[in-house]
Design a protein around this motif. Structure first.
Motif, short mmCIF file in Angstrom:
data_model
loop_
_atom_site.label_atom_id
_atom_site.label_comp_id
_atom_site.label_asym_id
_atom_site.label_seq_id
_atom_site.Cartn_x
_atom_site.Cartn_y
_atom_site.Cartn_z
N PHE A 171 0.88 -1.29 -0.24
CA PHE A 171 -0.09 0.10 -0.02
C PHE A 171 0.81 1.24 0.02
CE2 PHE A 171 -3.24 2.43 2.72
CZ PHE A 171 -3.56 3.29 1.80
N ALA A 172 1.14 1.95 -1.20
CA ALA A 172 1.73 2.93 -1.48
C ALA A 172 0.91 4.48 -0.99
CB ALA A 172 2.51 3.24 -2.65
N ALA A 173 1.12 4.83 -0.05
CA ALA A 173 0.16 5.86 0.53
C ALA A 173 0.78 7.21 0.18
CB ALA A 173 -0.65 5.66 1.82
N PHE A 174 0.63 7.76 -0.90
CA PHE A 174 1.63 9.10 -1.01
C PHE A 174 0.71 10.26 -0.54
CE2 PHE A 174 3.27 6.73 -4.64
CZ PHE A 174 4.72 7.10 -4.71
N ASN A 175 1.47 11.20 -0.02
CA ASN A 175 1.10 12.39 0.51
C ASN A 175 0.41 13.43 -0.39
OD1 ASN A 175 0.45 14.17 2.83
ND2 ASN A 175 2.38 15.40 2.39
N ALA A 176 1.25 13.48 -1.70
CA ALA A 176 0.98 14.17 -2.74
C ALA A 176 -0.54 14.07 -3.56
CB ALA A 176 2.13 14.19 -3.67
N PRO A 177 -1.11 15.29 -3.57
CA PRO A 177 -0.76 16.50 -3.83
C PRO A 177 -1.50 17.36 -2.63
CG PRO A 177 -2.25 16.43 -5.23
CD PRO A 177 -2.06 15.04 -4.77
N HIS A 178 -1.62 16.83 -1.24
CA HIS A 178 -2.13 17.11 -0.19
C HIS A 178 -1.15 18.47 0.39
CE1 HIS A 178 -3.74 17.54 4.07
NE2 HIS A 178 -4.78 16.76 3.74
N THR A 179 -1.84 19.44 0.83
CA THR A 179 -1.36 20.43 1.66
C THR A 179 -0.37 19.82 2.76
OG1 THR A 179 -3.14 20.94 3.23
CG2 THR A 179 -3.04 22.32 1.03
N PRO A 180 0.74 20.69 2.99
CA PRO A 180 1.30 21.95 2.64
C PRO A 180 1.95 22.12 1.18
CG PRO A 180 2.81 21.00 4.04
CD PRO A 180 1.75 20.22 4.10
N MET A 181 1.50 23.22 0.76
CA MET A 181 1.93 23.28 -0.81
C MET A 181 3.43 23.59 -0.89
SD MET A 181 -0.68 22.77 -2.11
CE MET A 181 -0.37 22.77 -3.66
N GLN A 182 4.21 22.62 -1.19
CA GLN A 182 5.63 22.54 -1.08
C GLN A 182 6.09 21.59 -2.13
OE1 GLN A 182 6.15 20.96 2.98
NE2 GLN A 182 6.51 22.65 3.84
N ALA A 183 7.12 22.15 -3.01
CA ALA A 183 7.54 21.48 -4.30
C ALA A 183 8.98 21.63 -4.39
CB ALA A 183 6.82 22.09 -5.39
N LEU A 184 9.93 20.73 -5.03
CA LEU A 184 11.16 20.94 -5.34
C LEU A 184 11.42 22.01 -6.39
CD1 LEU A 184 11.88 17.27 -5.42
CD2 LEU A 184 12.81 18.66 -3.85
N GLU A 185 12.54 22.99 -6.47
CA GLU A 185 12.85 23.92 -7.20
C GLU A 185 12.96 23.40 -8.35
OE1 GLU A 185 12.85 27.07 -6.65
OE2 GLU A 185 12.23 26.82 -4.65
N GLU A 186 13.62 22.26 -8.86
CA GLU A 186 13.52 21.48 -10.17
C GLU A 186 12.43 21.47 -10.84
OE1 GLU A 186 15.06 17.30 -9.99
OE2 GLU A 186 15.51 18.13 -8.13
N ASP A 187 11.26 21.15 -9.99
CA ASP A 187 9.92 20.83 -10.44
C ASP A 187 9.15 22.29 -10.75
OD1 ASP A 187 10.46 18.08 -10.16
OD2 ASP A 187 9.50 17.87 -8.43
N LEU A 188 9.34 22.97 -9.92
CA LEU A 188 8.71 24.24 -10.18
C LEU A 188 9.19 24.99 -11.29
CD1 LEU A 188 8.96 25.78 -6.47
CD2 LEU A 188 6.71 25.36 -7.64
N ALA A 189 10.33 24.66 -11.76
CA ALA A 189 11.23 25.37 -12.77
C ALA A 189 10.57 24.81 -14.05
CB ALA A 189 12.57 24.97 -12.94
N LEU A 190 10.05 23.57 -14.13
CA LEU A 190 9.01 22.86 -15.06
C LEU A 190 7.73 23.70 -15.67
CD1 LEU A 190 9.67 19.19 -14.37
CD2 LEU A 190 11.03 20.59 -16.16
N TYR A 191 7.49 24.35 -14.64
CA TYR A 191 5.96 24.90 -14.53
C TYR A 191 6.13 26.47 -14.34
CZ TYR A 191 4.23 20.29 -14.87
OH TYR A 191 4.03 18.91 -15.40
N GLN A 192 7.08 27.00 -14.66
CA GLN A 192 7.26 28.43 -14.35
C GLN A 192 6.45 29.19 -15.20
OE1 GLN A 192 11.34 29.97 -15.53
NE2 GLN A 192 11.38 28.09 -16.72
N HIS A 193 5.85 28.67 -16.33
CA HIS A 193 4.86 29.40 -17.16
C HIS A 193 3.33 29.67 -16.38
CE1 HIS A 193 4.60 25.32 -17.76
NE2 HIS A 193 3.28 25.30 -18.37
N ILE A 194 3.21 28.79 -15.47
CA ILE A 194 1.86 29.07 -14.71
C ILE A 194 2.16 30.14 -13.77
CG2 ILE A 194 0.30 27.92 -13.28
CD1 ILE A 194 1.03 25.22 -14.45
#
Length: 473
Positions: free
Chosen positions: A222-245
């Motif tokens: 049972f792989a019970a992920f936290n994502a994308p539940h709050t708190p809203m926290q992401a890795l910088e490298e992933d944020l860079a992929l969506y910087q256009h939003i």
């Protein structure tokens, strides 16, 4: 040995035109896997419309899209509650959780209630309890949220291994030795947990480790992920992929879903690497609809969100994947529910002793392979604090305290824009009576969350919801 069996199965199917049917059946029987492994991957607060295979062009989810493309996609997949804890109580037991009093979300202990009952009732068996009897090793990686008192701990509810946290959410970067709430310490019974790197990655890595350690025995993960539940926290490298939003919260959410997708891919790759993919049933869904107001998720084309019983709160992305048995690329348009997971898993595991009649759900495998008729016109019922709903065929009725019941024809109006209660008063009356009869036979909730949530849930029925995918620049 498993790789050899997989090869024999593949040859049996590829050479089928050259064998008589009896010879094929004989070869297939001798080549059946010794067991099926079971993997349940659950996202937390994921919006219906935020995956590629559910229509998103803004958020890229290639691994989940591949899981769907090579398996069965359910276009009408539901969970049994609109929030985390009761939904989990349902899909981990196979029984509609309100039928054993798990109606509310778990939080503090309200006045007049006993802390000893502040969790999923001990009278209920989990999927892990059932699988223990069949020789499976059961592992939970990630979120529990079914009780923090010792008697509710996952290691006392059938799981052999636990790495994660017992609360309802967690910080993505930090836990503290004496932390509370989202900073509570991680725990494990088989290792000393390393410091958190990014908890979505950690759940993925620990899931892979579980598979590698138990590859030679029947297992349930049972792989019970936290994502994308709050708190809203992401890795910088992933944020860079969506910087256009432009919207910061939506940008962070997209990055969190991206990281979830990468880790689902990591689990699937591990099954391939260990030669287990053909005989492992992987199920993926979200525990409830996205809370659009708190994590910027989108449930398009469905109205509503986490906490209420409009489609946006309970209609979720839902996939089953078992290459050695289920058809690849099947789009299944009949209603299914997360309550079907337990009976499906038990049947696949070879359970011949458990009375399947105790479950609200059903074994889906024969309906997906054509052995049984499609699950047409199922009746489904929901209750969550102030809200009640019933679906029968294409008709769905929703009842809340401050207005007349709402009636929708989901075949014609999946976004629930047109209330037909007054135009179809006989249908509304029929469904309301049916729902009411079910409701009055339910037990009292064994615990309550704070009353402030009821007022909030009521207000969510009047929100405006995004019913179309965002335009991509």
């Amino acid at each position: 040995m498993k790789s050899f069996l997989t090869l024999v199965c593949t040859l049996a199917f590829s050479l089928s035109p050259f064998f008589a049917q009896g010879e094929i059946d004989s070869l297939s029987q001798s080549a059946k896997p010794t067991h099926y492994n079971l993997v349940l991957i659950v996202a937390d607060d994921l919006g219906y419309g935020d995956l590629g295979f559910t229509g998103s062009t803004q958020i890229k989810t290639p691994h989940l899209d591949q899981l769907a493309a090579s398996g069965v996609t359910f276009t009408q997949g539901y969970v049994s509650s609109a929030v985390c804890s009761p939904s989990r109580a349902g899909f981990i037991t196979g029984i509609n959780q309100v039928e054993f009093g798990h109606d509310n979300n778990l939080a503090g202990v309200e006045l007049g209630f006993d802390v000893e009952y502040n969790g999923m009732p001990l009278s209920q068996k989990t999927i892990a309890d059932h699988l223990n009897k069949l020789g499976y090793v059961n592992g939970l990686i990630g979120k529990w949220h079914l009780g923090k008192e010792p008697q509710f701990h996952p290691l006392k509810r059938g799981f052999d291994e636990f790495w994660g946290y017992t609360g309802g959410g967690h910080d993505y970067f930090e836990s503290l030795p004496d932390g509370k709430g989202y900073k509570e310490p991680l725990e494990s019974n088989f290792k000393t947990p390393d410091p958190i790197t990014y908890i979505t990655d950690d759940v993925g890595n620990e899931s892979v480790d579980f598979i590698e350690r138990h590859k030679d025995e029947p297992f349930f993960l049972f792989a019970a992920f936290n994502a994308p539940h709050t708190p809203m926290q992401a890795l910088e490298e992933d944020l860079a992929l969506y910087q256009h939003i432009e919207d910061k919260k939506r940008r962070t959410y997209a990055a969190m879903v991206h990281r979830l997708d990468l880790n689902v891919g990591k689990i699937m790759q591990s099954l391939e690497d260990q030669g287990l993919a053909e005989n492992t049933l992987v199920v993926f869904f979200s525990d409830n609809g996205g809370p659009t107001d708190s994590n910027a998720s989108i449930n398009a084309p469905y109205r509503g969100q986490k906490g209420i019983l409009l489609e946006g709160g309970i209609h979720v992305p839902f996939v089953m994947n078992l290459p050695g048995l289920l058809p690849k690329g099947l789009i299944y348009n009949e209603q299914v529910t997360s309550l079907d997971v337990v009976p499906t898993f038990l049947a696949l595991a070879g359970d011949t002793e458990t009375d399947m009649g105790i479950f609200t759900g059903v074994d889906l495998i024969p309906h997906l392979t054509g052995e049984s008729a499609p699950l047409a016109d199922r009746e489904m019922t929901w209750k969550f604090t102030i809200s009640r709903a019933i679906r029968e065929g294409d008709w769905k009725l929703v009842s809340i305290p401050d207005r007349m019941p709402m009636l929708y024809n989901l075949a014609e109006d999946p976004s629930e824009q047109n209330d037909l209660a007054l135009q179809h008063i006989d249908k509304a009356t029929y469904l309301l009576k049916k729902l009411g009869k079910w409701d009055v036979n339910l037990p009292h909730p064994v615990f309550l969350e704070g009353a402030v949530w009821k007022k909030r849930q009521l207000g969510l029925y009047d929100h405006e919801y995004q019913l179309k995918q965002p335009e991509v620049k």
